[in-house]
Design an enzyme around this catalytic site. Structure first.
Site, PDB file in Angstrom:
ATOM      1  N   ARG A 187      -0.699   9.557   7.909  1.00  0.00           N
ATOM      2  CA  ARG A 187       0.686   9.254   7.500  1.00  0.00           C
ATOM      3  C   ARG A 187       0.694   8.402   6.237  1.00  0.00           C
ATOM      4  NH1 ARG A 187       3.319   6.002  11.345  1.00  0.00           N
ATOM      5  NH2 ARG A 187       1.442   5.816  12.596  1.00  0.00           N
ATOM      6  N   ASP A 238       6.648   9.653   8.457  1.00  0.00           N
ATOM      7  CA  ASP A 238       6.646  11.035   8.932  1.00  0.00           C
ATOM      8  C   ASP A 238       8.079  11.506   9.174  1.00  0.00           C
ATOM      9  OD1 ASP A 238       7.494  10.103  11.459  1.00  0.00           O
ATOM     10  OD2 ASP A 238       5.459  10.028  12.248  1.00  0.00           O
ATOM     11  N   ASP A 254      -0.678  10.120  17.386  1.00  0.00           N
ATOM     12  CA  ASP A 254       0.771   9.948  17.496  1.00  0.00           C
ATOM     13  C   ASP A 254       1.373  11.060  18.355  1.00  0.00           C
ATOM     14  OD1 ASP A 254       0.660   7.772  15.803  1.00  0.00           O
ATOM     15  OD2 ASP A 254       1.098   8.942  14.001  1.00  0.00           O
ATOM     16  N   TYR A 281      -8.783  16.385   9.940  1.00  0.00           N
ATOM     17  CA  TYR A 281      -7.378  16.659  10.240  1.00  0.00           C
ATOM     18  C   TYR A 281      -6.874  17.817   9.380  1.00  0.00           C
ATOM     19  CZ  TYR A 281      -7.256  11.949  12.314  1.00  0.00           C
ATOM     20  OH  TYR A 281      -7.498  10.828  13.077  1.00  0.00           O
TER      21      TYR A 281
END
Length: 288
Positions: free
Chosen positions: A171, A80, A38, A66
């Site tokens: 997310r 988000d 993203d 991550y």
């Protein structure tokens, strides 16, 4: 120019935008990334150039790591902080409850992807529908969260690292954690620190690259596939392998595990990727 660039994508540039810049630096149209990040996210984005575009699918299959921060007490339409806040809560759980909840997500779980994603349904990307105010039912996907390490809790913020399978939406993970805690949560920050053998430590920022030095930062196709075991055929198999012939030599087949992929060489020259099926061995991706 052929190889894989381990790019450290910066915030607020799309994956497509990063590819466009690399395409210009490399002076070639044959450029593609290996798994969308993203615009809000930063971190590892391997970009394939030239003949390396043929191996993009093999890199995309790799597990990911991550580092993310979520903020409790808020729910947004995009899951988000970039989205529209649709719900808030002043009542937050304590740190012990947060830790206990997050740990329940380790293992194989079913995850529903967010509406703001590039997944296609009936030929339309979900985010295109979401921007029109349309929300549709999404099928859950089986993913694997191999490990979660909680790095810091400073409520309402929680920072943690996630080792996961391909197709995991961080997310959605943040949203699901907030939903389970009953207070909501949004993803606040996201950095991909690893995908397969590509890590943040040996990545390159766009502003470090130019037309003169980009090639020296490329990882060869052979090295990009180092996770696969190497097997060297002698010259007598050359024509068969290069022409896609199925090799059924029973003694030779003993060298391979069924359905595993291998880097294949002929007389120590790398030619591509091969696989053994039940009764034969063949090249699945010729790279010369």
């Amino acid at each position: 120019m052929n190889g894989v660039l381990n790019l450290n994508k910066e915030k607020y540039i799309s994956s497509f935008g990063a590819v466009a810049k690399v395409r210009k630096l490399a002076n070639t149209k044959k450029v593609g990334h290996t798994g969308t990040l993203d615009p809000l996210a930063t971190g590892v984005l391997p970009i394939c150039i030239g003949k390396a575009t043929k191996i993009a699918d093999y890199i995309m299959e790799d597990n990911k790591t991550y580092k993310t921060t979520l903020k409790l007490g808020f729910t947004s339409d995009t899951y988000d902080k970039e989205g529209t806040i649709i719900k808030t809560s002043d009542i937050l759980p304590n740190s012990e409850d947060v830790i206990e909840c997050i740990n329940t997500f380790i293992g194989e779980i079913h995850q529903i992807p967010p509406m703001y994603s590039a997944i296609k349904v009936n030929g339309k990307k979900l985010y295109e529908l979401a921007r029109q105010g349309i929300e549709i039912e999404r099928k859950s996907r089986l993913i694997n969260i191999y490990n979660i390490e909680i790095l810091k809790i400073d409520l309402p913020y929680v920072e943690f690292a996630v080792d996961c399978s391909k197709g995991t939406y961080i997310r959605s993970l943040c949203y699901d954690i907030g939903n389970k805690l009953g207070c909501g949560a949004i993803m606040w920050e996201l950095q991909r620190t690893k995908t397969g053998s590509f890590s943040i430590e040996n990545s390159n920022l766009l502003n470090e690259l130019d037309t003169e030095n980009i090639e020296e930062h490329l990882i060869s196709i052979e090295d990009a596939l180092s996770k696969f075991h190497k097997f060297n055929f002698d010259k007598r198999y050359e024509n068969a392998l290069l022409n896609g012939v199925k090799i059924r030599d029973e003694n030779l087949l003993l060298n391979f595990k069924e359905n595993n992929l291998y880097r294949i060489y002929i007389d120590n020259l790398f030619i591509g990727i091969g696989r053994k099926n039940k009764e034969y061995f063949s090249i699945v991706k010729l790279l010369i």
